[in-house]
Scaffold this motif. Sequence first.
Motif, PDB file in Angstrom:
ATOM      1  N   THR A  79      84.316  28.735  26.570  1.00 37.67           N
ATOM      2  CA  THR A  79      83.036  29.262  26.103  1.00 37.67           C
ATOM      3  C   THR A  79      82.671  30.550  26.833  1.00 37.67           C
ATOM      4  OG1 THR A  79      82.222  27.061  25.524  1.00 37.67           O
ATOM      5  CG2 THR A  79      80.573  28.773  25.884  1.00 37.67           C
ATOM      6  N   HIS A  83      82.465  34.347  25.130  1.00 34.27           N
ATOM      7  CA  HIS A  83      81.202  35.082  25.233  1.00 34.27           C
ATOM      8  C   HIS A  83      81.424  36.447  25.881  1.00 34.27           C
ATOM      9  CE1 HIS A  83      77.663  32.453  24.218  1.00 34.27           C
ATOM     10  NE2 HIS A  83      78.656  31.592  24.079  1.00 34.27           N
ATOM     11  N   ASN A 103      82.584  23.458  20.442  1.00 35.29           N
ATOM     12  CA  ASN A 103      81.375  23.025  19.744  1.00 35.29           C
ATOM     13  C   ASN A 103      80.966  24.020  18.656  1.00 35.29           C
ATOM     14  OD1 ASN A 103      79.914  25.150  21.190  1.00 35.29           O
ATOM     15  ND2 ASN A 103      80.051  23.772  22.955  1.00 35.29           N
ATOM     16  N   ASP A 104      79.983  23.615  17.861  1.00 42.49           N
ATOM     17  CA  ASP A 104      79.490  24.447  16.769  1.00 42.49           C
ATOM     18  C   ASP A 104      78.811  25.718  17.269  1.00 42.49           C
ATOM     19  OD1 ASP A 104      80.397  22.574  14.984  1.00 42.49           O
ATOM     20  OD2 ASP A 104      78.421  21.721  14.515  1.00 42.49           O
ATOM     21  N   SER A 105      78.111  25.619  18.386  1.00 47.16           N
ATOM     22  CA  SER A 105      77.346  26.775  18.867  1.00 47.16           C
ATOM     23  C   SER A 105      78.255  27.941  19.224  1.00 47.16           C
ATOM     24  CB  SER A 105      76.483  26.385  20.068  1.00 47.16           C
ATOM     25  OG  SER A 105      77.290  25.935  21.150  1.00 47.16           O
ATOM     26  N   ALA A 108      79.220  29.631  16.023  1.00 47.80           N
ATOM     27  CA  ALA A 108      78.101  30.433  15.541  1.00 47.80           C
ATOM     28  C   ALA A 108      78.011  31.747  16.315  1.00 47.80           C
ATOM     29  CB  ALA A 108      76.793  29.650  15.673  1.00 47.80           C
ATOM     30  N   PHE A 109      78.259  31.689  17.622  1.00 44.02           N
ATOM     31  CA  PHE A 109      78.249  32.909  18.431  1.00 44.02           C
ATOM     32  C   PHE A 109      79.328  33.876  17.940  1.00 44.02           C
ATOM     33  CE2 PHE A 109      79.830  35.460  21.951  1.00 44.02           C
ATOM     34  CZ  PHE A 109      78.657  35.987  22.479  1.00 44.02           C
ATOM     35  N   ILE A 131      78.244  23.732  10.221  1.00 47.20           N
ATOM     36  CA  ILE A 131      78.157  25.047  10.859  1.00 47.20           C
ATOM     37  C   ILE A 131      78.954  26.081  10.081  1.00 47.20           C
ATOM     38  CG2 ILE A 131      80.099  24.694  12.438  1.00 47.20           C
ATOM     39  CD1 ILE A 131      76.787  26.579  13.130  1.00 47.20           C
TER      40      ILE A 131
END
Length: 326
Positions: A79, A83, A103-105, A108-109, A131
């Motif tokens: 992650t 990012h 994960n989904d987040s 989405a990012f 998502i």
Amino acid sequence: MVGPGSEGSGMEECSEDRCWEDLARDALGLIFCKLSLQEILTVVPGVCKPWSRVVSGADCWQDIDIQEWSQQSEPDKITRMVHMLLSHSAASCHRLSVSRLPNDSLFAFIADHAQSLKTLEIPRSEIGDGIVEDVAQRLTKVTFLDVSSCTKIGARALEAFGKNCKSLVRLWRVMHPMDAAGKVCHHDEARAIAYNMPKLSHLDLGYLLIATTDVVEIASRCQDLKFLDLRGCWDVDDKILQEKYPGLKIIGPCVDDCFGNNFWDECLDDDSIYSWEEFMDNDYFAIGSDDEAIWDDDHVLEGLEVRFYGGVFGEGFAGLDWPESP
């Protein structure tokens, strides 16, 4: 050879040493893009501040491939790395290759920060249909998609990708036999592909639980299809397909043995470890150094360890450990 003392100012200028740090930023960016991720992250920034500024910009991050590293990394490190790299790419990333999105987040990012994305490779990721339906409209430029062994998505996600990625020409939906445990079939996924991805030219469907009729429906609707990988799709009759579509190159459903050359031994021999603690201990990158330090965004790399493996996990990796037909 003409030396510094030779007559003619033009010849003298040609003989002078040129400083790499004086090269235009764009030129340095093109050069650094030829280097490995390992070198860009751990070597180049420490050479000088101009080089550090270049690799902190978008030019070096249009092609992000951390597939091998992510296969061996923990979810929180994946992650943080995604990012950091996508933030530096400034929405100019054309290719993202990363395994095991946790994960989904995070997905989405990616959609929010990769509007220029053309190649998206996210095998073995923990993302769901919902998502994908929510963010697929932000991935309209994708032409190559790899969602192999993403077990939490199905026909809904494939339909959303197809409806929004209208230029999609290559799809990898390769599964492992264990991924299909408890499933009766993947007919709905085959139908989603057939009715929503008409421009496909290359399709990999390894180990999907599909029948000959499913593949015929895909081939009849995806009229640009030139290559079809059906290894492990035991209910498909390739002879019928070859007769019906003689111009279509079909591999499978038989699976060849890929382990003739001690594959895993070669992988382990190439293993080397680069510790971010050692990298960040450099005075130039220490906490409190000037704002030209490269990876100081909230110190996202603190304690982050990167492992690089010698490039052995290429296109043929998915499925190397597949068993033969039952």
